[in-house]
Design a protein around this motif. Sequence first.
Motif, PDB file in Angstrom:
ATOM      1  N   ARG A 196      12.034  39.741 -19.078  1.00 44.03           N
ATOM      2  CA  ARG A 196      13.368  40.343 -18.923  1.00 44.03           C
ATOM      3  C   ARG A 196      14.485  39.311 -19.008  1.00 44.03           C
ATOM      4  NH1 ARG A 196      14.757  43.512 -14.190  1.00 44.03           N
ATOM      5  NH2 ARG A 196      13.617  42.035 -12.889  1.00 44.03           N
ATOM      6  N   CYS A 197      14.179  38.028 -18.831  1.00 46.86           N
ATOM      7  CA  CYS A 197      15.128  36.912 -18.901  1.00 46.86           C
ATOM      8  C   CYS A 197      16.164  36.948 -17.782  1.00 46.86           C
ATOM      9  CB  CYS A 197      15.845  36.832 -20.245  1.00 46.86           C
ATOM     10  SG  CYS A 197      16.788  35.286 -20.403  1.00 46.86           S
ATOM     11  N   ASN A 198      15.867  36.194 -16.736  1.00 50.11           N
ATOM     12  CA  ASN A 198      16.787  36.038 -15.607  1.00 50.11           C
ATOM     13  C   ASN A 198      17.887  35.059 -16.030  1.00 50.11           C
ATOM     14  OD1 ASN A 198      16.304  34.826 -12.165  1.00 50.11           O
ATOM     15  ND2 ASN A 198      18.064  35.786 -13.149  1.00 50.11           N
ATOM     16  N   VAL A 199      18.975  35.594 -16.590  1.00 54.09           N
ATOM     17  CA  VAL A 199      20.002  34.785 -17.251  1.00 54.09           C
ATOM     18  C   VAL A 199      20.663  33.791 -16.297  1.00 54.09           C
ATOM     19  CG1 VAL A 199      22.234  34.884 -18.441  1.00 54.09           C
ATOM     20  CG2 VAL A 199      20.411  36.501 -19.012  1.00 54.09           C
ATOM     21  N   LEU A 225      25.285  42.115 -18.172  1.00 57.34           N
ATOM     22  CA  LEU A 225      24.334  41.715 -17.136  1.00 57.34           C
ATOM     23  C   LEU A 225      24.459  42.607 -15.908  1.00 57.34           C
ATOM     24  CD1 LEU A 225      24.743  37.815 -17.315  1.00 57.34           C
ATOM     25  CD2 LEU A 225      23.050  39.248 -18.472  1.00 57.34           C
ATOM     26  N   LYS A 226      23.350  42.760 -15.195  1.00 54.62           N
ATOM     27  CA  LYS A 226      23.343  43.526 -13.949  1.00 54.62           C
ATOM     28  C   LYS A 226      22.792  42.644 -12.829  1.00 54.62           C
ATOM     29  CE  LYS A 226      18.697  45.397 -14.751  1.00 54.62           C
ATOM     30  NZ  LYS A 226      17.844  46.602 -14.790  1.00 54.62           N
ATOM     31  N   ARG A 227      23.306  42.874 -11.633  1.00 51.65           N
ATOM     32  CA  ARG A 227      22.861  42.102 -10.470  1.00 51.65           C
ATOM     33  C   ARG A 227      21.796  42.883  -9.717  1.00 51.65           C
ATOM     34  NH1 ARG A 227      23.264  41.737  -5.069  1.00 51.65           N
ATOM     35  NH2 ARG A 227      23.518  39.681  -4.107  1.00 51.65           N
ATOM     36  N   LYS A 268      19.774  37.870  -8.575  1.00 52.57           N
ATOM     37  CA  LYS A 268      19.459  37.504  -9.952  1.00 52.57           C
ATOM     38  C   LYS A 268      20.208  38.417 -10.922  1.00 52.57           C
ATOM     39  CE  LYS A 268      14.737  36.083  -8.740  1.00 52.57           C
ATOM     40  NZ  LYS A 268      13.287  36.338  -8.992  1.00 52.57           N
ATOM     41  N   LEU A 269      20.637  37.834 -12.043  1.00 52.52           N
ATOM     42  CA  LEU A 269      21.343  38.602 -13.067  1.00 52.52           C
ATOM     43  C   LEU A 269      20.456  38.731 -14.295  1.00 52.52           C
ATOM     44  CD1 LEU A 269      24.960  37.104 -12.840  1.00 52.52           C
ATOM     45  CD2 LEU A 269      24.003  39.093 -11.678  1.00 52.52           C
ATOM     46  N   PHE A 270      20.217  39.978 -14.692  1.00 55.38           N
ATOM     47  CA  PHE A 270      19.388  40.307 -15.852  1.00 55.38           C
ATOM     48  C   PHE A 270      20.209  41.125 -16.842  1.00 55.38           C
ATOM     49  CE2 PHE A 270      16.173  39.655 -12.588  1.00 55.38           C
ATOM     50  CZ  PHE A 270      15.121  39.050 -13.269  1.00 55.38           C
ATOM     51  N   PRO A 271      19.807  41.142 -18.113  1.00 55.92           N
ATOM     52  CA  PRO A 271      20.476  42.051 -19.058  1.00 55.92           C
ATOM     53  C   PRO A 271      20.177  43.494 -18.659  1.00 55.92           C
ATOM     54  CG  PRO A 271      18.520  41.069 -20.052  1.00 55.92           C
ATOM     55  CD  PRO A 271      18.748  40.336 -18.758  1.00 55.92           C
ATOM     56  N   VAL A 272      21.145  44.369 -18.856  1.00 63.33           N
ATOM     57  CA  VAL A 272      20.960  45.769 -18.462  1.00 63.33           C
ATOM     58  C   VAL A 272      19.825  46.419 -19.246  1.00 63.33           C
ATOM     59  CG1 VAL A 272      23.344  46.086 -17.711  1.00 63.33           C
ATOM     60  CG2 VAL A 272      22.737  46.528 -20.096  1.00 63.33           C
ATOM     61  N   THR A 273      19.457  45.832 -20.372  1.00 64.13           N
ATOM     62  CA  THR A 273      18.362  46.369 -21.178  1.00 64.13           C
ATOM     63  C   THR A 273      16.996  46.008 -20.598  1.00 64.13           C
ATOM     64  OG1 THR A 273      18.341  44.375 -22.532  1.00 64.13           O
ATOM     65  CG2 THR A 273      19.720  46.221 -23.295  1.00 64.13           C
ATOM     66  N   ASP A 274      16.979  45.076 -19.631  1.00 63.69           N
ATOM     67  CA  ASP A 274      15.718  44.561 -19.078  1.00 63.69           C
ATOM     68  C   ASP A 274      14.836  43.963 -20.169  1.00 63.69           C
ATOM     69  OD1 ASP A 274      15.999  44.924 -16.318  1.00 63.69           O
ATOM     70  OD2 ASP A 274      15.483  47.047 -16.482  1.00 63.69           O
ATOM     71  N   SER A 275      15.456  43.412 -21.194  1.00 65.54           N
ATOM     72  CA  SER A 275      14.710  42.824 -22.300  1.00 65.54           C
ATOM     73  C   SER A 275      15.259  41.444 -22.653  1.00 65.54           C
ATOM     74  CB  SER A 275      14.776  43.721 -23.535  1.00 65.54           C
ATOM     75  OG  SER A 275      14.212  43.071 -24.657  1.00 65.54           O
ATOM     76  N   ALA A 276      14.379  40.442 -22.613  1.00 62.50           N
ATOM     77  CA  ALA A 276      14.778  39.091 -22.995  1.00 62.50           C
ATOM     78  C   ALA A 276      15.158  39.031 -24.468  1.00 62.50           C
ATOM     79  CB  ALA A 276      13.642  38.122 -22.704  1.00 62.50           C
ATOM     80  N   ARG A 277      14.592  39.910 -25.266  1.00 66.54           N
ATOM     81  CA  ARG A 277      14.920  39.943 -26.688  1.00 66.54           C
ATOM     82  C   ARG A 277      16.415  40.173 -26.900  1.00 66.54           C
ATOM     83  NH1 ARG A 277      13.323  37.978 -31.234  1.00 66.54           N
ATOM     84  NH2 ARG A 277      11.140  38.403 -30.632  1.00 66.54           N
ATOM     85  N   THR A 278      17.028  40.965 -26.018  1.00 67.50           N
ATOM     86  CA  THR A 278      18.469  41.205 -26.105  1.00 67.50           C
ATOM     87  C   THR A 278      19.237  39.894 -26.022  1.00 67.50           C
ATOM     88  OG1 THR A 278      18.198  43.349 -25.021  1.00 67.50           O
ATOM     89  CG2 THR A 278      20.418  42.417 -25.038  1.00 67.50           C
TER      90      THR A 278
END
Length: 411
Positions: A51-54, A95-97, A102-112
Motif C-alpha cells: 500500500r506504500c506508507n508514504v 493521502l489518507k491518515r 501513517k499516511l497512505f494513498p486513498v487507493t491503498d495501492s503502492a502502484r498509485t
Amino acid sequence: MADADIAVVGAGAAGLTAAIWAARTRPGLRVVALDSAAKLGAKILVAGGGRCNVTHDAVDEGAYAGSSRNAIKKVIKRFDVQETTAFFREIGVELKREATGKLFPVTDSARTVLDALLRAADKAGVQLWHPRRIEDIKHDGSEFIVRGPWGEITARRVVLATGGKSLPKSGSDGHGYALATRLGHSITPRLLPALVPLLLPSGHLLTTLSGISAEVSVTCRSAEGQVVAAFDGPLLCTHFGVSGPVVLDISRYWQHASADDEPAQLSVNWLPGESFASVDGQLAEAPKASALRWLNGRLVERLARALCTAAGIDATAPLGRLTRGERQTLTRTLVDYPLPVTGTRGFTYAEVTAGGVPLGEIDLKSMESRVRRGLHLCGEVCDVDGRIGGYNFQWAWSSGYVAGTAAANAL
C-alpha cells in the motif's frame, strides 16, 4: 552518448524525487536518472504491504537514528510532511491518515504512488535510463564520468541515490557505498539490517505461538544493564522468532548495543503501562481468581497459558495458592520476559539499512558532498534510518528534494 547536466544514480524514492525537482527547478537542463532495475520502484511497490506508507502525520528528528538528529532535522524541515502531501496531491496522489498516524494513498495501492512519480518525472522532462547498472563514477576535474557495461555518460553534477543493502532483490545491493568511497567518502564502520525481524532459538516458547500478536512494550538493555531503547507496539510471534512493528523498531538498537561476546538484552512487558509492583499487587489482591481468569481480556488465552507454563505455575489454580516466590515469578514473566535473540533475518528481510555516508561529510543545505564538489547524496545511502511508519520515505522525499533543487540551482 550525449552529455547530461545532472545524472541521478538510482531511480527509487529518493532518486526520482531528486530528478523531478532538479528538472522542475531549472527547466531546460538535461536530467538523466539511471537505475540497474529492469522495472523501477520495486521497493515502493512492496512498502506498507503493497500500500506504500508514504509518510507520517507527525515527523520529527526523534524518529531517526544514525547521524546526529539535529543534522537530520535540518534536512527534514526543508521539505516537511505538509509539503510532501501537497506534492503528492499535485501529482495526483491523495493521502489518507490512519489511526496510527501513517499516511497512505486513498487507493491503498503502492502502484498509485510509483505511477504518479514516473508521470511527474516524464512531465518534468527527466530521461529515465534502465536497466543501466553503474559500475564506476569518476571525476576528471571538470565533470563526472558515469560508466557501466552499457557505456558511459558525462555529467556536470551527480546525485547519488543508490539506496542501501536492504531488500537486495529490489536492486539495493550496497554498491552505492563502493561508489561513494571511490569518490572520497567514508562509510560508517557498521552497515546493519534495520527494521528487521529477530530470531529466537529453535523450539523457543514463542515460536510455538506463530501467528499470535499482542500489544507490548519492548526494552533493549546493554550487557551492563543500561536501557538503550524502549518501544511500544504490536509484537508478532513467528515460527522463527518475533516480528511486528515494535520488534522492527528496536532491531537496530539491539544490534548496535550487541558485541560478539556480549549481546544486548531484550525484554517484553506483555502488559504495557503496568510495572512489577502494580501487577504483583493486583495478583495478590485476587486470591480466588486463577492466573488464566485474571489475564482474560488482557492476553489471548494461548499466550496467557504459555506464559503461565514459562513461569512454572498452573494457569487454572487460584492465585491465593501460589507462594510469594511463585507469584513474583509470574509477575516477572508478565512484565519483564526475556527474549534470547540469536540474530536477525538479515538484509533480505530488512526494510532499511542502518549506516552509510555520515551526514558530517555532506553540506545539509544542498546535500552536496564536502569532499567531492558537484556530487550530491540523498536517501538510504546516507547514515540515516527511521522508525517504521513512513519515516524512511519522508527522509527520501526530503533529502531528494534538497539534493535535486540544489544540484539544479548550482548550474
